[in-house]
Structures are given as C-alpha cells and as structure tokens.
Design an enzyme around this catalytic site. Structure first.
Site, PDB file in Angstrom:
ATOM      1  N   PHE A  23      27.210 -23.854 -10.381  1.00 11.81           N
ATOM      2  CA  PHE A  23      26.615 -22.964 -11.092  1.00 11.81           C
ATOM      3  C   PHE A  23      25.544 -22.972 -11.714  1.00 11.81           C
ATOM      4  CE2 PHE A  23      31.451 -23.249 -11.672  1.00 11.81           C
ATOM      5  CZ  PHE A  23      31.774 -22.082 -10.770  1.00 11.81           C
ATOM      6  N   SER A  24      24.437 -24.077 -11.211  1.00 14.86           N
ATOM      7  CA  SER A  24      23.127 -24.200 -11.919  1.00 14.86           C
ATOM      8  C   SER A  24      22.163 -23.421 -10.888  1.00 14.86           C
ATOM      9  CB  SER A  24      22.880 -25.689 -11.448  1.00 14.86           C
ATOM     10  OG  SER A  24      22.805 -26.151 -10.761  1.00 14.86           O
ATOM     11  N   THR A  27      22.081 -23.318  -4.561  1.00 14.80           N
ATOM     12  CA  THR A  27      22.381 -22.435  -3.494  1.00 14.80           C
ATOM     13  C   THR A  27      21.162 -21.236  -3.741  1.00 14.80           C
ATOM     14  OG1 THR A  27      24.458 -23.041  -2.975  1.00 14.80           O
ATOM     15  CG2 THR A  27      23.334 -21.122  -1.603  1.00 14.80           C
ATOM     16  N   GLU A  93      25.327 -27.842   0.525  1.00 16.49           N
ATOM     17  CA  GLU A  93      26.416 -28.741   0.129  1.00 16.49           C
ATOM     18  C   GLU A  93      26.303 -30.059   0.800  1.00 16.49           C
ATOM     19  OE1 GLU A  93      28.058 -27.492  -2.110  1.00 16.49           O
ATOM     20  OE2 GLU A  93      28.058 -25.622  -2.364  1.00 16.49           O
ATOM     21  N   CYS A 149      26.376 -24.310 -20.450  1.00 16.80           N
ATOM     22  CA  CYS A 149      27.587 -24.793 -20.880  1.00 16.80           C
ATOM     23  C   CYS A 149      28.414 -23.628 -21.526  1.00 16.80           C
ATOM     24  CB  CYS A 149      27.622 -25.992 -22.046  1.00 16.80           C
ATOM     25  SG  CYS A 149      29.288 -26.411 -22.387  1.00 16.80           S
ATOM     26  N   LEU A 171      37.661 -27.737  -3.120  1.00 12.87           N
ATOM     27  CA  LEU A 171      36.645 -26.493  -2.938  1.00 12.87           C
ATOM     28  C   LEU A 171      37.301 -25.392  -4.063  1.00 12.87           C
ATOM     29  CD1 LEU A 171      36.002 -25.915   0.820  1.00 12.87           C
ATOM     30  CD2 LEU A 171      34.516 -27.081  -0.969  1.00 12.87           C
ATOM     31  N   CYS A 181      28.333 -29.125 -20.585  1.00  8.42           N
ATOM     32  CA  CYS A 181      27.404 -30.270 -21.062  1.00  8.42           C
ATOM     33  C   CYS A 181      28.191 -31.348 -21.164  1.00  8.42           C
ATOM     34  CB  CYS A 181      26.699 -30.188 -22.560  1.00  8.42           C
ATOM     35  SG  CYS A 181      27.926 -30.034 -23.740  1.00  8.42           S
TER      36      CYS A 181
END
Length: 189
Positions: A23-24, A27, A93, A149, A171, A181
C-alpha cells in the site's frame, strides 16, 4: 564543451528499484514510469510473476486500479528470452521471482536496457524478502516508498499481516494486510 552523443549501439543500461511496504504505491510508481516510456515511444516489455493473480491474470494493477499490460512468467530466465530489442523492461512483484532475477536484471542493463523493478523489500515479519536485498545492492537508482500507518497515521514501512497462520508467501489485499509503522506493527490485535 562538446559531448559526443551515445549511439544506439552504445546505449548504457541501468537498474531502478522501487521498494516499500504494501500500500505504499510501488506498483503505481512502476506504472507511472512505464506510461512515460510509452509517451516517449520507447519499446518496453513488462513482466510479473504468474502467481500474482490478485487483480488480473495478465495486467499489472495497482491498488488504485491503474493498470498496464504485462506478461506473466514462472521463471526469471524467461525475461531474457522475451525482452529482445526493447529499450525498457518493467518487472513487478520482484520478491516472488527466483534467485536468478538479479542476474537477469544485470544482463539486461549490460545490454543497454533500462530495467525498472518494483517489489516488497520486507515480508510481514520485517525480514528481507526474496531477492529484493540483492536487487537493491546492484541498483543504480533506488526509490523507497512509504504507506500511512492505519493505527497512528505516521509513515508505515511494515506490511502487517492480520492473520498469524499460513505460509510466508500469502497473497492478499486489505483483507489480510495493512500498513503499519514499526511501533504499531508490534501491537497485537
């Protein structure tokens, strides 16, 4: 000062690694860079591990549902066969690929290709994941992204797994993982 232009046969390749937690935006950043490659009319081949079917069997899809066509493969050596006469190779990935992925990326760069690799640098336990440490070691450029976070709102670098059972590679999406965090990752739910 006159700088002689590099001829096509003398191209210099390099390796870019985009890493961070789930989620950063890894992609998303990979897709953004590859779309700029398309705008520049450069030839690209894009790959993902065939085990990653979370959003689509063929396409690389971000959590924000941006997508780009890719070729799912089982073995990193396949990239060398399929990435002929291209300017750029994109790989998503990378942590799921076999131990030859750093060598494959190095060979592509030596052939004059720009190689853009995205992957998780750590697993859900905060341990180096797959071949990502080796890719980071040989990268010419590194971009480390952070999520937010969900517990405290600070930057998150851990892909916290809500389920304590199962294999190392499990997955999943927000139903199984959430960004935390390092302090909040120590909290037990």
């Amino acid at each position: 000062m006159f700088i002689e232009p590099i001829l096509k046969g003398d191209r210099r390749g390099w390796i870019e690694v985009i890493c961070g937690s789930m989620f950063s935006g890894k992609t998303e950043e990979l897709i953004r860079r590859l779309k700029r490659v398309e705008i520049a009319h450069l030839k690209a081949e894009i790959f993902k591990p065939s085990i990653d079917t979370r959003y689509d069997d063929q396409k690389i899809v971000s959590h924000d549902e941006n997508r780009i066509h890719s070729t799912p493969i089982d073995n990193s050596q396949t990239i060398l066969l399929l990435a002929q006469n291209v300017d750029v190779v994109g790989i998503d990935e990378a942590q799921f690929f076999d131990d030859q992925i750093p060598t494959v990326c190095e060979q592509l760069a030596l052939k004059g290709m720009r190689v853009i690799v995205a992957g998780l640098d750590m697993d859900y336990q905060g341990k180096p994941f797959g071949q990502m440490p080796n890719l980071l070691a040989i990268a010419d450029y590194i971009t480390k992204l952070h999520a937010i976070c969900v517990v405290c709102g600070n930057i998150a670098n851990v892909s916290y797994r809500k389920i304590n059972t199962g294999p190392r590679v499990l997955l999943g999406e927000k139903n199984i993982y959430e960004p935390r965090c390092r302090i909040c990752a120590q909290l037990k739910d």
